[in-house]
Design an enzyme around this catalytic site. Structure first.
Site, PDB file in Angstrom:
ATOM      1  N   HIS A 314     -17.723  39.111  54.708  1.00 15.10           N
ATOM      2  CA  HIS A 314     -16.711  38.357  53.953  1.00 15.10           C
ATOM      3  C   HIS A 314     -16.978  38.323  52.468  1.00 15.10           C
ATOM      4  O   HIS A 314     -16.348  37.554  51.754  1.00 15.10           O
ATOM      5  CB  HIS A 314     -16.641  36.901  54.435  1.00 15.10           C
ATOM      6  CG  HIS A 314     -16.197  36.744  55.840  1.00 15.10           C
ATOM      7  ND1 HIS A 314     -14.887  36.493  56.185  1.00 15.10           N
ATOM      8  CD2 HIS A 314     -16.878  36.809  56.998  1.00 15.10           C
ATOM      9  CE1 HIS A 314     -14.791  36.389  57.507  1.00 15.10           C
ATOM     10  NE2 HIS A 314     -15.992  36.582  58.017  1.00 15.10           N
ATOM     11  N   LYS A 494      -8.697  25.865  46.124  1.00 13.81           N
ATOM     12  CA  LYS A 494      -9.687  26.714  46.789  1.00 13.81           C
ATOM     13  C   LYS A 494     -11.050  26.220  46.352  1.00 13.81           C
ATOM     14  O   LYS A 494     -11.148  25.411  45.438  1.00 13.81           O
ATOM     15  CB  LYS A 494      -9.493  28.177  46.387  1.00 13.81           C
ATOM     16  CG  LYS A 494      -9.344  28.373  44.858  1.00 13.81           C
ATOM     17  CD  LYS A 494      -9.081  29.814  44.479  1.00 13.81           C
ATOM     18  CE  LYS A 494      -7.654  30.281  44.669  1.00 13.81           C
ATOM     19  NZ  LYS A 494      -7.483  31.258  45.735  1.00 13.81           N
ATOM     20  N   ARG A 495     -12.115  26.719  47.004  1.00 13.39           N
ATOM     21  CA  ARG A 495     -13.440  26.332  46.543  1.00 13.39           C
ATOM     22  C   ARG A 495     -13.612  26.645  45.059  1.00 13.39           C
ATOM     23  O   ARG A 495     -13.034  27.585  44.541  1.00 13.39           O
ATOM     24  CB  ARG A 495     -14.516  27.068  47.361  1.00 13.39           C
ATOM     25  CG  ARG A 495     -14.800  26.410  48.678  1.00 13.39           C
ATOM     26  CD  ARG A 495     -15.191  24.951  48.520  1.00 13.39           C
ATOM     27  NE  ARG A 495     -16.505  24.833  47.908  1.00 13.39           N
ATOM     28  CZ  ARG A 495     -17.634  24.709  48.568  1.00 13.39           C
ATOM     29  NH1 ARG A 495     -17.625  24.624  49.870  1.00 13.39           N
ATOM     30  NH2 ARG A 495     -18.781  24.640  47.939  1.00 13.39           N
ATOM     31  N   LYS A 500     -13.547  32.863  41.071  1.00 15.59           N
ATOM     32  CA  LYS A 500     -12.147  32.505  41.343  1.00 15.59           C
ATOM     33  C   LYS A 500     -11.419  32.088  40.067  1.00 15.59           C
ATOM     34  O   LYS A 500     -10.213  31.994  40.028  1.00 15.59           O
ATOM     35  CB  LYS A 500     -12.081  31.389  42.377  1.00 15.59           C
ATOM     36  CG  LYS A 500     -12.615  31.806  43.765  1.00 15.59           C
ATOM     37  CD  LYS A 500     -12.575  30.636  44.738  1.00 15.59           C
ATOM     38  CE  LYS A 500     -13.252  30.921  46.066  1.00 15.59           C
ATOM     39  NZ  LYS A 500     -12.449  31.754  46.985  1.00 15.59           N
ATOM     40  N   THR A 601      -7.071  33.753  51.806  1.00 12.31           N
ATOM     41  CA  THR A 601      -6.122  33.479  52.892  1.00 12.31           C
ATOM     42  C   THR A 601      -5.119  32.416  52.438  1.00 12.31           C
ATOM     43  O   THR A 601      -3.997  32.375  52.931  1.00 12.31           O
ATOM     44  CB  THR A 601      -6.856  32.987  54.158  1.00 12.31           C
ATOM     45  OG1 THR A 601      -7.837  32.017  53.782  1.00 12.31           O
ATOM     46  CG2 THR A 601      -7.532  34.142  54.876  1.00 12.31           C
ATOM     47  N   LYS A 605      -0.792  31.856  52.891  1.00 13.44           N
ATOM     48  CA  LYS A 605      -0.096  30.616  53.271  1.00 13.44           C
ATOM     49  C   LYS A 605       0.961  30.263  52.232  1.00 13.44           C
ATOM     50  O   LYS A 605       2.086  29.884  52.568  1.00 13.44           O
ATOM     51  CB  LYS A 605      -1.108  29.468  53.410  1.00 13.44           C
ATOM     52  CG  LYS A 605      -2.140  29.695  54.505  1.00 13.44           C
ATOM     53  CD  LYS A 605      -3.330  28.727  54.396  1.00 13.44           C
ATOM     54  CE  LYS A 605      -4.496  29.219  55.254  1.00 13.44           C
ATOM     55  NZ  LYS A 605      -5.768  28.558  54.932  1.00 13.44           N
TER      56      LYS A 605
END
Ligand code: 26Q
Length: 754
Positions: A314, A494-495, A500, A601, A605
């Site tokens: 991952h 998100k984390r 990110k 992911t 969504k």
């Protein structure tokens, strides 16, 4: 018996009064009991091979709605509740949410369990029963604080079993006690199980913060999901957790084989084991060890293991690839040491390449290398990610084991992430194309034929408005913030991780703030929403949270800016928040540095719920872009090839970008007297300094194009008809990202369960 009769009976037995007179908590507990009973009546699917999905995380979220849907009584229960003066939403408020995961990897495991059950495939989860989850995040004084997040109640989803297995840690042996959670399948009459192992005498929660005695494994092994791994005790505890989980799981597999009368010599014909990242990798030597105990030779044992197990990667971040000093394993599970050494010896005898060793010259064990050598499948989680694994990170392995490498693009369960969280959109889709898409998400494609239907387009806009109003109510109720549902909802949840690039989003906020101060107003107010937990020991991530919260405070108190720009950070972002935020989103921020986000992911969504993506060509964004076409996504930023090259030849220097006219102004604002007055100067200065001099994830490289594209997007939003078409196309093309499709592919290519 009809469920309704049984529900009445339960309520009568428990409370001796009618449903309408019950408290919400009583209604919740009655429905919980009903759901548990109905699930317990369902047998496990009975086909050939059985899958065991090993994962350190299962971020399952609340289960009531999901299970009612799977049991086929969601609509009836909702109607019944409404007849008695309740809503299902308010009943679900009573349910605690287990925080048994960090983010993507754990939520993926939960979506996979849902899809396995829905497809009627025999697949159980194996994990740990963390009592206090990851942690509960509080935002105080513009900083994150961590507290235990207890979720286990007297009556809850956990089903006690009488199954226990001894797990030997050096001189001490602990019993692993198995607790189960039922996973009923939608569209089937069967149910799978999630097995969560626990210690016999779990400790009470620490009373202040999340500090505890990490050496006291007998009581604390299952206290928290990620004990802070910044010190050795924390890292060791992690290895204890991993071994506890895989040893109990492996013993469970052998017990079930025994019960079916199958010999361990035939294990791999009857068992598939999926290793979710490297956290469960010790299952390989542990299962080997148990097979040796049962009389198999090393050759036979390794053969069975390597043909039962498959590994999912991952991440491409080097720092997230697990490596454990052999000395840790020696302390935790000395019985594994000779087996891992033998596995390494054999691997080296075939592949002497030092880049492929299991045990390196410093006596450190590379878990991912062990996985690739001793499993029959290694998969990445999006097309680009798998390509990068094959061509750069794991190239030496892909060159010799090309037959093992494969891609399985992630997916999400549309039952939770569309049907339950966005019922109005789901029923609009039903009205247009019928309800078959609820079983087969690829049918959503038919929704695209409505892209020129003005009634459907305006219904899309109305539903989004409604969901935004609902979110506004929740924000008011939970955090006492008032947002304007007419404003554009731009969301990044998100984390918190530097790759990110929440910090790049924050730079945009600063730029907008300064523009507004200079009289350059946006056409329409913008609400920028963040949600993120930072790992407790991840200092830079906490600085970024601090920056966001300081910006929030600054803007909230500025009457000139506040009407045009708002910043909201939701406290303790989790699955339940996601279910409220995602249906209400206009712009989905997916802005990781290209090559760094394995898949994502959340992006899927948001897309399914009609948000338009603003993103880099990273992870599954690449596949989203291919599906929706250039008119329906906003992409920007350096390509993954360019980024990989810049890392290789060390050619990125943030100063070059910092010195551009407005970039400097925006970055320097982080340490301006205005902001420093609100925050912790040391934190802000550390962040500012890092951005100017290191900027390891290249926020300054992309920030100008990001800003330009985000502004273009804001102006395109004003053509409401054109925008509604983008929304509709995003929903219509999202079917590919159903985890039912992903699981069908795992089954077809890897597991062969039926
Ligand atoms: C490793 C060593 C020591 C301590 C902790 C860890 C650790 C813990 C959690 C390493 C990784 C994780 C979690 C990773 C994760 O969530 N990865 C995400 O997986 C998603 C599902 O495949 C992808 O969509 C995301 O892109 C990926 O970031």
């Amino acid at each position: 018996m009809e469920f309704q009769a049984r529900l009445n009976e339960i309520i009568k037995e428990r409370y001796r009064k009618p449903l309408a007179k019950c408290t919400k908590a009583q209604v919740y507990h009655a429905l919980l009991q009903l759901t548990q009973e109905l699930s317990a009546q369902r047998p496990a699917p009975d086909t050939g091979r059985k899958l065991y999905y090993f994962s350190a995380e299962f971020l399952i979220g609340k289960l009531l709605s999901n299970n009612l849907l799977a049991l086929g009584i969601f609509d009836q229960v909702s109607a019944l509740l409404e007849k008695n003066g309740f809503t299902l939403a308010e009943i679900e408020e009573q349910e605690p949410e287990p925080s048994l995961g960090n983010g993507g990897l754990g939520r993926l495991a939960a979506c996979f369990l849902d899809s396995l059950a829905a497809l009627g495939l025999p697949g159980d989860g194996v994990g740990l029963n963390y009592h206090y989850g990851l942690f509960h995040q509080y935002l105080r004084n513009n900083k994150q604080e961590e507290q235990p997040d207890p979720w286990i109640e007297e009556q809850g989803w956990l089903i006690p079993t009488d199954v226990t297995f001894p797990v030997q840690f050096g001189s001490q042996t602990l019993n692993a006690v198995m607790w189960d959670i039922a996973v009923p399948g939608a569209n089937t009459q069967t149910a799978n199980r999630l097995h969560l192992f626990d210690v016999e005498k779990p400790a009470a929660a620490p009373t202040d913060g999340i500090d505890f005695d990490k050496g006291d494994i007998a009581h604390h092994l299952t206290s928290f999901l990620y004990p802070d791994d910044s010190d050795e005790a924390g890292r060791l505890l992690r290895v204890y957790q991993q071994y506890f989980m895989v040893s109990a799981g492996a013993q469970l597999i052998l017990k079930e084989l025994d019960e079916k009368g199958i010999s361990p010599w035939n294990l791999c014909d009857h068992v598939a084991i999926q290793i979710n990242d490297t956290h469960p990798s010790m299952v390989l030597p542990e299962l080997t060890r148990l097979l040796l105990e049962r009389g198999l030779s090393m050759n036979d044992a390794l053969h069975q293991v390597a043909h039962a197990c498959a590994y999912t990667n991952h991440t491409i971040l080097a720092e997230a690839l697990e490596k454990w000093p052999m000395s840790y394993i020696e302390r935790v599970a000395p019985q594994l040491v000779p087996i891992i050494r033998e596995m390494d010896r054999r691997a080296k005898s075939v592949f002497p390449d030092p880049r492929m060793v299991i045990i390196d010259h410093k006596d450190v064990v590379h878990m991912a290398h062990m996985d690739i050598h001793y499993t029959y499948s290694t998969n990445g989680v999006a097309a680009l990610h798998t390509e990068i694994l094959k061509t750069s990170e794991l190239k030496p392995f892909a060159d010799v084991y090309s037959y093992k490498f494969n891609n399985k693009t992630n997916g999400v369960t549309f039952r939770r992430w569309l049907e339950v969280c966005n019922p109005r959109l789901a029923s609009l889709i039903d009205d247009c194309i019928g309800s078959e898409w609820r079983r087969d998400a690829s049918q959503l494609e038919n929704f695209a034929t409505f892209v020129r239907d003005p009634k459907v387009l305006s219904a899309m806009l109305d539903i989004k408005d409604y969901n935004k109003q609902q979110l506004a109510k929740v924000l008011k109720q939970r955090q006492n913030v008032e947002v304007d549902p007419q404003s554009i909802f731009d969301i990044q949840v998100k984390r918190l991780h530097e790759y990110k690039r929440q910090q790049m989003n924050a730079l945009y906020v600063i730029k907008k703030y300064l523009d507004i101060k200079n009289g350059i107003l946006p056409t329409r107010p913008i609400t920028v929403i963040f949600g993120a937990k930072a790992a407790p020991a991840y200092v830079m991530a906490k600085h970024i949270i601090h920056l966001i919260l300081c910006l929030r405070q600054l803007i909230e108190s500025d009457p000139q800016v506040r009407p045009w720009l708002r910043v909201v950070m939701v406290e303790n972002y989790n699955v339940s928040w996601a279910e409220k935020l995602i249906p209400a989103c206009d712009i989905s921020e997916q802005i990781s540095l290209a090559s760094k986000e394995a898949s994502g992911t959340g992006n899927m969504k948001f897309m399914a719920n009609g948000a338009v993506t603003l993103g880099t060509m990273d992870g599954a964004n690449v596949e989203i872009a291919q599906l929706v076409g250039r008119d329906n996504i906003y992409t920007f930023g350096a390509s993954s090839d360019r980024v990989i090259q810049m890392y290789a030849n060390h050619s990125y220097h943030p100063q070059e970008f910092y010195n551009r006219p407005w970039v400097k102004e925006v970055v320097d604002f982080i340490v301006s007297p205005t902001l420093v007055a609100l925050g912790d100067e040391t934190c802000l200065r550390a962040l500012w300094n890092d951005m100017k001099t290191k900027d390891w994830f290249m926020a300054l490289l992309d920030v100008e194009e990001y800003t330009a594209v985000r502004n273009r997007l804001l102006s395109d939003y004003e053509d409401r008809t054109e925008w509604s078409k983008k929304m509709l196309i995003n929903t219509a093309k999202s079917g590919f990202f159903s985890s039912d499709r992903t699981i069908a592919q795992y089954n077809h290519d890897i597991w062969h369960l039926d």
